[in-house]
Design an enzyme around this catalytic site. Structure first.
Site, PDB file in Angstrom:
ATOM      1  N   ASN A 166       0.837  -1.205   0.000  1.00  0.00           N
ATOM      2  CA  ASN A 166       0.000   0.000   0.000  1.00  0.00           C
ATOM      3  C   ASN A 166       0.872   1.256   0.000  1.00  0.00           C
ATOM      4  OD1 ASN A 166      -2.337   1.497   0.120  1.00  0.00           O
ATOM      5  ND2 ASN A 166      -3.217   0.271   1.783  1.00  0.00           N
ATOM      6  N   PHE A 167       0.225   2.385  -0.201  1.00  0.00           N
ATOM      7  CA  PHE A 167       0.866   3.711  -0.126  1.00  0.00           C
ATOM      8  C   PHE A 167       2.034   3.871  -1.099  1.00  0.00           C
ATOM      9  CE2 PHE A 167      -0.921   2.948   4.169  1.00  0.00           C
ATOM     10  CZ  PHE A 167      -1.908   3.925   4.128  1.00  0.00           C
ATOM     11  N   LEU A 168       1.944   3.223  -2.242  1.00  0.00           N
ATOM     12  CA  LEU A 168       2.947   3.477  -3.277  1.00  0.00           C
ATOM     13  C   LEU A 168       2.745   4.913  -3.760  1.00  0.00           C
ATOM     14  CD1 LEU A 168       5.034   2.812  -5.495  1.00  0.00           C
ATOM     15  CD2 LEU A 168       3.197   1.785  -6.821  1.00  0.00           C
ATOM     16  N   THR A 202      -4.282  -3.560  -4.021  1.00  0.00           N
ATOM     17  CA  THR A 202      -5.435  -3.050  -4.772  1.00  0.00           C
ATOM     18  C   THR A 202      -5.022  -1.754  -5.463  1.00  0.00           C
ATOM     19  OG1 THR A 202      -6.160  -1.798  -2.834  1.00  0.00           O
ATOM     20  CG2 THR A 202      -7.216  -3.941  -3.195  1.00  0.00           C
ATOM     21  N   LEU A 438      -6.999  -1.127   3.236  1.00  0.00           N
ATOM     22  CA  LEU A 438      -7.133   0.315   3.466  1.00  0.00           C
ATOM     23  C   LEU A 438      -6.964   1.055   2.142  1.00  0.00           C
ATOM     24  CD1 LEU A 438      -4.966   0.816   6.650  1.00  0.00           C
ATOM     25  CD2 LEU A 438      -7.387   0.272   6.477  1.00  0.00           C
TER      26      LEU A 438
HETATM   27  S1  MYA Z   1      -2.262   1.753  -5.036  1.00  0.00           S
HETATM   28  C1  MYA Z   1      -1.968   3.494  -4.887  1.00  0.00           C
HETATM   29  C2  MYA Z   1      -1.081   3.994  -5.970  1.00  0.00           C
HETATM   30  N1  MYA Z   1      -0.679   5.363  -5.722  1.00  0.00           N
HETATM   31  C3  MYA Z   1      -1.239   6.442  -6.297  1.00  0.00           C
HETATM   32  O1  MYA Z   1      -2.167   6.348  -7.076  1.00  0.00           O
HETATM   33  C4  MYA Z   1      -0.675   7.769  -5.851  1.00  0.00           C
HETATM   34  C5  MYA Z   1      -0.472   8.744  -6.993  1.00  0.00           C
HETATM   35  N2  MYA Z   1       0.342   8.160  -8.073  1.00  0.00           N
HETATM   36  C6  MYA Z   1       1.680   7.947  -7.984  1.00  0.00           C
HETATM   37  O2  MYA Z   1       2.356   8.219  -7.006  1.00  0.00           O
HETATM   38  C7  MYA Z   1       2.322   7.335  -9.226  1.00  0.00           C
HETATM   39  O3  MYA Z   1       1.517   7.584 -10.364  1.00  0.00           O
HETATM   40  C8  MYA Z   1       2.574   5.809  -9.105  1.00  0.00           C
HETATM   41  C9  MYA Z   1       3.131   5.266 -10.405  1.00  0.00           C
HETATM   42  C10 MYA Z   1       3.601   5.551  -7.987  1.00  0.00           C
HETATM   43  C11 MYA Z   1       1.297   5.047  -8.791  1.00  0.00           C
HETATM   44  N3  MYA Z   1       0.299  -0.327  -8.954  1.00  0.00           N
HETATM   45  O4  MYA Z   1       7.216   4.991 -12.414  1.00  0.00           O
HETATM   46  P1  MYA Z   1       6.291   4.842 -13.555  1.00  0.00           P
HETATM   47  C12 MYA Z   1       2.987   0.655 -13.232  1.00  0.00           C
HETATM   48  C13 MYA Z   1       1.137  -1.117  -9.643  1.00  0.00           C
HETATM   49  O5  MYA Z   1       6.740   5.490 -14.811  1.00  0.00           O
HETATM   50  P2  MYA Z   1       4.407   6.603 -12.252  1.00  0.00           P
HETATM   51  C14 MYA Z   1      -1.010   1.030  -4.092  1.00  0.00           C
HETATM   52  O6  MYA Z   1      -0.359   1.657  -3.319  1.00  0.00           O
HETATM   53  C15 MYA Z   1       2.516   0.943 -14.632  1.00  0.00           C
HETATM   54  O7  MYA Z   1       1.498   0.034 -15.006  1.00  0.00           O
HETATM   55  N4  MYA Z   1       1.804  -0.726 -10.758  1.00  0.00           N
HETATM   56  O8  MYA Z   1       4.811   5.342 -13.167  1.00  0.00           O
HETATM   57  C16 MYA Z   1      -0.764  -0.458  -4.321  1.00  0.00           C
HETATM   58  C17 MYA Z   1       3.790   0.813 -15.397  1.00  0.00           C
HETATM   59  O9  MYA Z   1       4.120  -0.553 -15.569  1.00  0.00           O
HETATM   60  P3  MYA Z   1       3.776  -1.256 -16.997  1.00  0.00           P
HETATM   61  C18 MYA Z   1       1.585   0.528 -11.171  1.00  0.00           C
HETATM   62  O10 MYA Z   1       3.070   7.053 -12.691  1.00  0.00           O
HETATM   63  C19 MYA Z   1       0.508  -0.623  -5.101  1.00  0.00           C
HETATM   64  C20 MYA Z   1       4.827   1.376 -14.429  1.00  0.00           C
HETATM   65  O11 MYA Z   1       4.246   1.291 -13.112  1.00  0.00           O
HETATM   66  C21 MYA Z   1       0.719   1.414 -10.506  1.00  0.00           C
HETATM   67  O12 MYA Z   1       5.496   7.598 -12.224  1.00  0.00           O
HETATM   68  C22 MYA Z   1       0.784  -2.046  -5.507  1.00  0.00           C
HETATM   69  C23 MYA Z   1       5.121   2.838 -14.730  1.00  0.00           C
HETATM   70  O13 MYA Z   1       6.042   3.285 -13.807  1.00  0.00           O
HETATM   71  C24 MYA Z   1       0.062   0.930  -9.368  1.00  0.00           C
HETATM   72  N5  MYA Z   1      -0.803   1.702  -8.660  1.00  0.00           N
HETATM   73  O14 MYA Z   1       4.249   5.977 -10.790  1.00  0.00           O
HETATM   74  C25 MYA Z   1       2.082  -2.194  -6.236  1.00  0.00           C
HETATM   75  N6  MYA Z   1       0.720   2.593 -11.148  1.00  0.00           N
HETATM   76  O15 MYA Z   1       4.566  -0.534 -18.030  1.00  0.00           O
HETATM   77  C26 MYA Z   1       2.344  -3.607  -6.720  1.00  0.00           C
HETATM   78  C27 MYA Z   1       1.535   2.453 -12.201  1.00  0.00           C
HETATM   79  O16 MYA Z   1       4.198  -2.690 -16.848  1.00  0.00           O
HETATM   80  C28 MYA Z   1       2.824  -4.514  -5.633  1.00  0.00           C
HETATM   81  N7  MYA Z   1       2.057   1.223 -12.221  1.00  0.00           N
HETATM   82  O17 MYA Z   1       2.296  -1.144 -17.178  1.00  0.00           O
HETATM   83  C29 MYA Z   1       3.204  -5.861  -6.151  1.00  0.00           C
HETATM   84  C30 MYA Z   1       3.658  -6.811  -5.038  1.00  0.00           C
HETATM   85  C31 MYA Z   1       5.054  -6.485  -4.528  1.00  0.00           C
HETATM   86  C32 MYA Z   1       5.458  -7.296  -3.314  1.00  0.00           C
HETATM   87  C33 MYA Z   1       5.619  -8.767  -3.603  1.00  0.00           C
HETATM   88  C34 MYA Z   1       6.059  -9.514  -2.361  1.00  0.00           C
HETATM   89  C35 MYA Z   1       6.070 -10.990  -2.548  1.00  0.00           C
END
Ligand code: MYA
Length: 438
Positions: A166-168, A202, A438
């Protein structure tokens, strides 16, 4: 504020998962990063033959000891959420960069207490609060968090110890520079080092591939304030007083035996919840300590999480509900500084015959009790058994959707409580999703 926004616009913003970026799910070319990750591919989703992990089994010593390098000016850090100064930095990063409306008039009003509740459940780890700082100034510019969670897939009775992500958040100036994949890889590395290989998350964005999609639902409690701050428009065939009358609620809850949940109730309520949750396909399994944390907060009365039980005349707990509070700050409004928002969390009942009536009474009491905490709008999703009360409790569908994902685990697709084509709520039908994030 000039023009009134529609309530839908507010409600879209309330979808905490972030702005929804719909795209053509057939266009897999786009997912340069996600196509390399152990998640279900779009084209596989409808053809899953068996549930299970996607990647080959590994051990923590096969996981690199060091993070991927960042570009020169940046460095990895761990955000110490027990340190008020660092908590403030996180607050500022999220306040300015997490989720906002188009003209930046509303922001999430996080509190230290909220972060401590959300980021420090039993089993939390410091190094799972991962940040990126500017080397020269130390400014925090990105964050991602993992917290421990145990989930159960009821059909196969599989229990998975995993994390919730969360909180990415990435600073607006660093967007679209492919930092998110690096953040995700780093949190994956840190979690894998602890011998954990699955994650639940999510988001509003469509990625390969949601196991379920739920829709946000909203129940105005203080219609006139929503109207004042510019959200609720007055429908053409209504008057202000008819809207107020429509959303009016009694002052006192109606269920006999309703009271605040206390520490002594934890074991009994947890049993009630686990039994109740058998009706869903994916649920969270709580240990007692975890449940106490999530339902009662840290110590003393929580300002963030509110939980109530219904105790019958024999002292048995028959029902419970909980919701958390995360208000908005309202900028540039002469009348109001904030907007009270509640999110429905876990609930359960042992009712069977009069199930729907009971759920309606329970959630009506949730709405009524939330007014004491200045809640102006009460939110939930189409998960759990919410479709049994949404209509009668006067919730309306918002524009926001929340997609549920599992990392490194294939599951059969689940019903998120809405019709796939029309996106309308399917009344009186259990969803597959019993887990609330959350
Ligand atoms: S969901 C809340 C997400 N946060 C926000 O919406 C806050 C406002 N937005 C931002 O801060 C940025 O726009 C974020 C993206 C950080 C979201 N989940 O760096 P980029 C992919 C997964 O150029 P930016 C929450 O916190 C996108 O499809 N991937 O993008 C749950 C593309 O990949 P691809 C995402 O816009 C997070 C790539 O990133 C998301 O500058 C769960 C682009 O990168 C997203 N919400 O930054 C995360 N948004 O080309 C996954 C974009 O392949 C966890 N992208 O489509 C996975 C499990 C990890 C742990 C595993 C343990 C075993």
């Amino acid at each position: 504020m000039s023009d009134k926004k529609s309530i839908e616009e507010l409600l879209k913003l309330l979808a905490m998962g972030g702005e929804e970026k719909q795209e053509d799910p057939q266009n897999t070319e786009k997912h340069k990063f996600w196509s390399t990750q152990p998640t279900v591919k779009y084209e596989e989703a409808s053809k899953i033959a068996a549930e299970g992990p996607i990647d080959k089994i590994k051990t923590p010593d096969q996981v690199p000891n060091n993070p991927l390098p960042l570009i020169d000016q940046f460095e990895w850090c761990t955000v110490d959420v027990e340190n008020d100064k660092e908590l403030d930095e996180l607050y500022k990063l999220l306040y300015d960069n997490y989720v906002e409306d188009t003209d930046a008039t509303f922001r999430f009003k996080y509190s230290h207490e909220f972060f401590k509740w959300a980021l420090k459940p039993p089993g939390w780890r410091k190094d799972w609060h991962t940040g990126v700082r500017v080397k020269e100034t130390g400014k925090l510019v990105a964050f991602i968090a993992a917290t421990p969670v145990t989930i159960k897939l009821n059909k196969s009775k599989t229990i998975i110890d995993c994390v919730e992500i969360n909180f990415l958040c990435i600073h607006k100036k660093l967007r679209n520079k492919r930092l998110a994949p690096v953040m995700i890889k780093e949190i994956t590395r840190r979690v894998n080092k602890q011998d954990i290989w699955q994650a639940l998350y999510t988001g509003g964005s469509i990625l390969p591939t949601p196991l379920a999609t739920c829709r946000y639902q909203h129940r105005p409690l203080n219609w006139s304030k929503l109207h004042d701050v510019g959200f609720s428009h007055l429908p053409a065939n209504q008057t202000k007083s008819s809207m107020l009358a429509h959303y009016a609620l009694p002052n006192e809850p109606k269920l006999k035996g309703l009271r605040k949940m206390e520490e002594k109730d934890v074991k009994e309520v947890l049993e009630l919840l686990h039994k109740y949750q058998e009706r869903f396909e994916i649920v969270q399994l709580f240990k007692e300590e975890e449940f106490k944390h999530w339902m009662l907060g840290q110590s003393g009365e929580s300002n963030v999480i509110k939980s109530y039980v219904v105790e019958d005349s024999q002292g048995k707990i028959t029902d419970f509900y909980s919701y958390y509070l995360l208000p908005f700050t309202v900028l540039e409004n002469t009348h109001h500084d904030d907007l009270g928002i509640a999110y429905l969390f876990y609930y359960a009942t042992d009712a069977e015959e009069n199930y729907k009536t009971r759920l309606n009474d329970l959630i009506t009491d949730a709405l009524i009790t939330s007014k004491k905490f200045n809640v102006d709008v009460f939110n939930c999703l189409t998960c759990q058994d919410n479709s049994f009360f949404l209509k009668d409790c006067k919730f309306g569908s918002g524009d926001g959707y929340l997609n549920y994902y599992l990392f490194n685990y294939k599951t059969f697709p689940m019903n998120g409580g809405i019709d796939k084509e029309t996106k309308q709520v399917i009344d009186d039908k259990s969803s597959g999703v019993g887990v609330v994030l959350l």
